[in-house]
Write a protein that holds these residues in place. Structure first.
Motif, PDB file in Angstrom:
ATOM      1  N   THR A  79       0.823  -1.211   0.000  1.00 52.77           N
ATOM      2  CA  THR A  79       0.000   0.000   0.000  1.00 52.77           C
ATOM      3  C   THR A  79       0.859   1.263   0.000  1.00 52.77           C
ATOM      4  O   THR A  79       0.491   2.260  -0.618  1.00 52.77           O
ATOM      5  CB  THR A  79      -0.976   0.018   1.193  1.00 52.77           C
ATOM      6  N   GLY A  80       2.004   1.211   0.666  1.00 50.27           N
ATOM      7  CA  GLY A  80       2.902   2.367   0.660  1.00 50.27           C
ATOM      8  C   GLY A  80       3.425   2.663  -0.736  1.00 50.27           C
ATOM      9  O   GLY A  80       3.442   3.818  -1.180  1.00 50.27           O
ATOM     10  N   VAL A  81       3.836   1.621  -1.447  1.00 49.25           N
ATOM     11  CA  VAL A  81       4.308   1.799  -2.824  1.00 49.25           C
ATOM     12  C   VAL A  81       3.171   2.329  -3.701  1.00 49.25           C
ATOM     13  O   VAL A  81       3.368   3.234  -4.521  1.00 49.25           O
ATOM     14  CB  VAL A  81       4.876   0.475  -3.382  1.00 49.25           C
ATOM     15  N   ALA A  82       1.972   1.790  -3.519  1.00 48.40           N
ATOM     16  CA  ALA A  82       0.810   2.260  -4.295  1.00 48.40           C
ATOM     17  C   ALA A  82       0.520   3.726  -4.013  1.00 48.40           C
ATOM     18  O   ALA A  82       0.258   4.506  -4.949  1.00 48.40           O
ATOM     19  CB  ALA A  82      -0.411   1.394  -3.982  1.00 48.40           C
ATOM     20  N   LEU A  83       0.565   4.132  -2.761  1.00 46.48           N
ATOM     21  CA  LEU A  83       0.288   5.527  -2.409  1.00 46.48           C
ATOM     22  C   LEU A  83       1.317   6.477  -3.016  1.00 46.48           C
ATOM     23  O   LEU A  83       0.968   7.538  -3.537  1.00 46.48           O
ATOM     24  CB  LEU A  83       0.232   5.697  -0.889  1.00 46.48           C
ATOM     25  N   VAL A  84       2.579   6.104  -2.964  1.00 42.69           N
ATOM     26  CA  VAL A  84       3.620   6.947  -3.560  1.00 42.69           C
ATOM     27  C   VAL A  84       3.387   7.036  -5.066  1.00 42.69           C
ATOM     28  O   VAL A  84       3.458   8.123  -5.657  1.00 42.69           O
ATOM     29  CB  VAL A  84       5.033   6.393  -3.244  1.00 42.69           C
ATOM     30  N   GLY A  85       3.086   5.913  -5.698  1.00 43.47           N
ATOM     31  CA  GLY A  85       2.831   5.910  -7.141  1.00 43.47           C
ATOM     32  C   GLY A  85       1.643   6.769  -7.526  1.00 43.47           C
ATOM     33  O   GLY A  85       1.701   7.529  -8.510  1.00 43.47           O
ATOM     34  N   ILE A  86       0.563   6.684  -6.765  1.00 41.75           N
ATOM     35  CA  ILE A  86      -0.626   7.494  -7.055  1.00 41.75           C
ATOM     36  C   ILE A  86      -0.321   8.973  -6.899  1.00 41.75           C
ATOM     37  O   ILE A  86      -0.699   9.795  -7.748  1.00 41.75           O
ATOM     38  CB  ILE A  86      -1.803   7.071  -6.146  1.00 41.75           C
ATOM     39  N   HIS A  87       0.387   9.323  -5.813  1.00 42.59           N
ATOM     40  CA  HIS A  87       0.724  10.739  -5.599  1.00 42.59           C
ATOM     41  C   HIS A  87       1.610  11.271  -6.729  1.00 42.59           C
ATOM     42  O   HIS A  87       1.402  12.385  -7.224  1.00 42.59           O
ATOM     43  CB  HIS A  87       1.398  10.946  -4.250  1.00 42.59           C
ATOM     44  N   GLN A  88       2.586  10.481  -7.146  1.00 42.16           N
ATOM     45  CA  GLN A  88       3.452  10.928  -8.231  1.00 42.16           C
ATOM     46  C   GLN A  88       2.690  11.010  -9.547  1.00 42.16           C
ATOM     47  O   GLN A  88       2.899  11.930 -10.329  1.00 42.16           O
ATOM     48  CB  GLN A  88       4.658  10.002  -8.363  1.00 42.16           C
ATOM     49  N   ALA A  89       1.790  10.060  -9.784  1.00 37.98           N
ATOM     50  CA  ALA A  89       0.999  10.074 -11.021  1.00 37.98           C
ATOM     51  C   ALA A  89       0.093  11.296 -11.098  1.00 37.98           C
ATOM     52  O   ALA A  89      -0.211  11.793 -12.194  1.00 37.98           O
ATOM     53  CB  ALA A  89       0.165   8.798 -11.127  1.00 37.98           C
ATOM     54  N   GLU A  90      -0.336  11.791  -9.938  1.00 36.15           N
ATOM     55  CA  GLU A  90      -1.176  12.990  -9.903  1.00 36.15           C
ATOM     56  C   GLU A  90      -0.368  14.280  -9.959  1.00 36.15           C
ATOM     57  O   GLU A  90      -0.927  15.369  -9.922  1.00 36.15           O
ATOM     58  CB  GLU A  90      -2.054  12.988  -8.649  1.00 36.15           C
ATOM     59  N   GLY A  91       0.949  14.156 -10.046  1.00 38.31           N
ATOM     60  CA  GLY A  91       1.797  15.329 -10.163  1.00 38.31           C
ATOM     61  C   GLY A  91       2.190  15.962  -8.846  1.00 38.31           C
ATOM     62  O   GLY A  91       2.772  17.051  -8.829  1.00 38.31           O
ATOM     63  N   HIS A  92       1.887  15.309  -7.732  1.00 35.03           N
ATOM     64  CA  HIS A  92       2.281  15.832  -6.420  1.00 35.03           C
ATOM     65  C   HIS A  92       3.756  15.521  -6.172  1.00 35.03           C
ATOM     66  O   HIS A  92       4.278  14.514  -6.626  1.00 35.03           O
ATOM     67  CB  HIS A  92       1.442  15.200  -5.302  1.00 35.03           C
ATOM     68  N   THR A  93       4.398  16.388  -5.416  1.00 44.25           N
ATOM     69  CA  THR A  93       5.781  16.107  -5.054  1.00 44.25           C
ATOM     70  C   THR A  93       5.794  15.134  -3.883  1.00 44.25           C
ATOM     71  O   THR A  93       4.924  15.171  -3.017  1.00 44.25           O
ATOM     72  CB  THR A  93       6.534  17.398  -4.665  1.00 44.25           C
ATOM     73  N   VAL A  94       6.771  14.280  -3.889  1.00 44.08           N
ATOM     74  CA  VAL A  94       6.935  13.275  -2.837  1.00 44.08           C
ATOM     75  C   VAL A  94       8.301  13.501  -2.207  1.00 44.08           C
ATOM     76  O   VAL A  94       9.280  13.731  -2.913  1.00 44.08           O
ATOM     77  CB  VAL A  94       6.835  11.847  -3.426  1.00 44.08           C
TER      78      VAL A  94
END
Length: 125
Positions: free
Chosen positions: A59-74
């Motif tokens: 779930t952590g990997v999925a959350l990071v991927g979703i945030h990056q896909a939406e253009g948010h900075t991580v």
């Protein structure tokens, strides 16, 4: 003003956050329920602890991927540290999962690392 509409991506993020919290609860709960056993030297890593750590990873990997896909900075440093800690936890729990007794120091380390990961997530903004 139009009412706030929940986007499908927001629902997906919330589902993954909920599952991530369930994973944390499973890992930390498995540790906390065996504190007395740890003191007696009879604690062991339970399947729930392993599954909780795996859920956290997925779930952590999925959350990071979703945030990056939406253009948010991580914050890559924060995510990298959290991932490194989780990989250590997973390694310890996986390798020792079939042993009837786990050394106090090893078992305590998993609890301390899990707690550290929670505080990094909450306090590091």
């Amino acid at each position: 003003m139009a009412p706030h509409r929940l986007r499908s991506m927001d629902v997906l993020i919330n589902v993954f956050v909920g599952l991530h919290i369930i994973g944390i609860a499973s890992l930390l709960g498995g540790f906390l329920t065996q504190m007395k056993s740890m003191g007696a030297g009879t604690a062991r890593f339970t399947p729930a602890m392993l599954h909780g750590a795996l859920i956290m990873l997925i779930t952590g990997v999925a959350l990071v991927g979703i945030h990056q896909a939406e253009g948010h900075t991580v914050n890559n440093l924060k995510i990298g540290i959290k991932l490194a800690i989780l990989v250590v936890i997973l390694g310890l729990v996986y390798v020792k999962r079939d042993e009837e007794r786990v050394e106090k120091s090893l078992f305590g380390s998993v609890g301390a690392l899990t707690t550290a990961n929670i505080f990094i997530a909450v306090l590091w903004t």
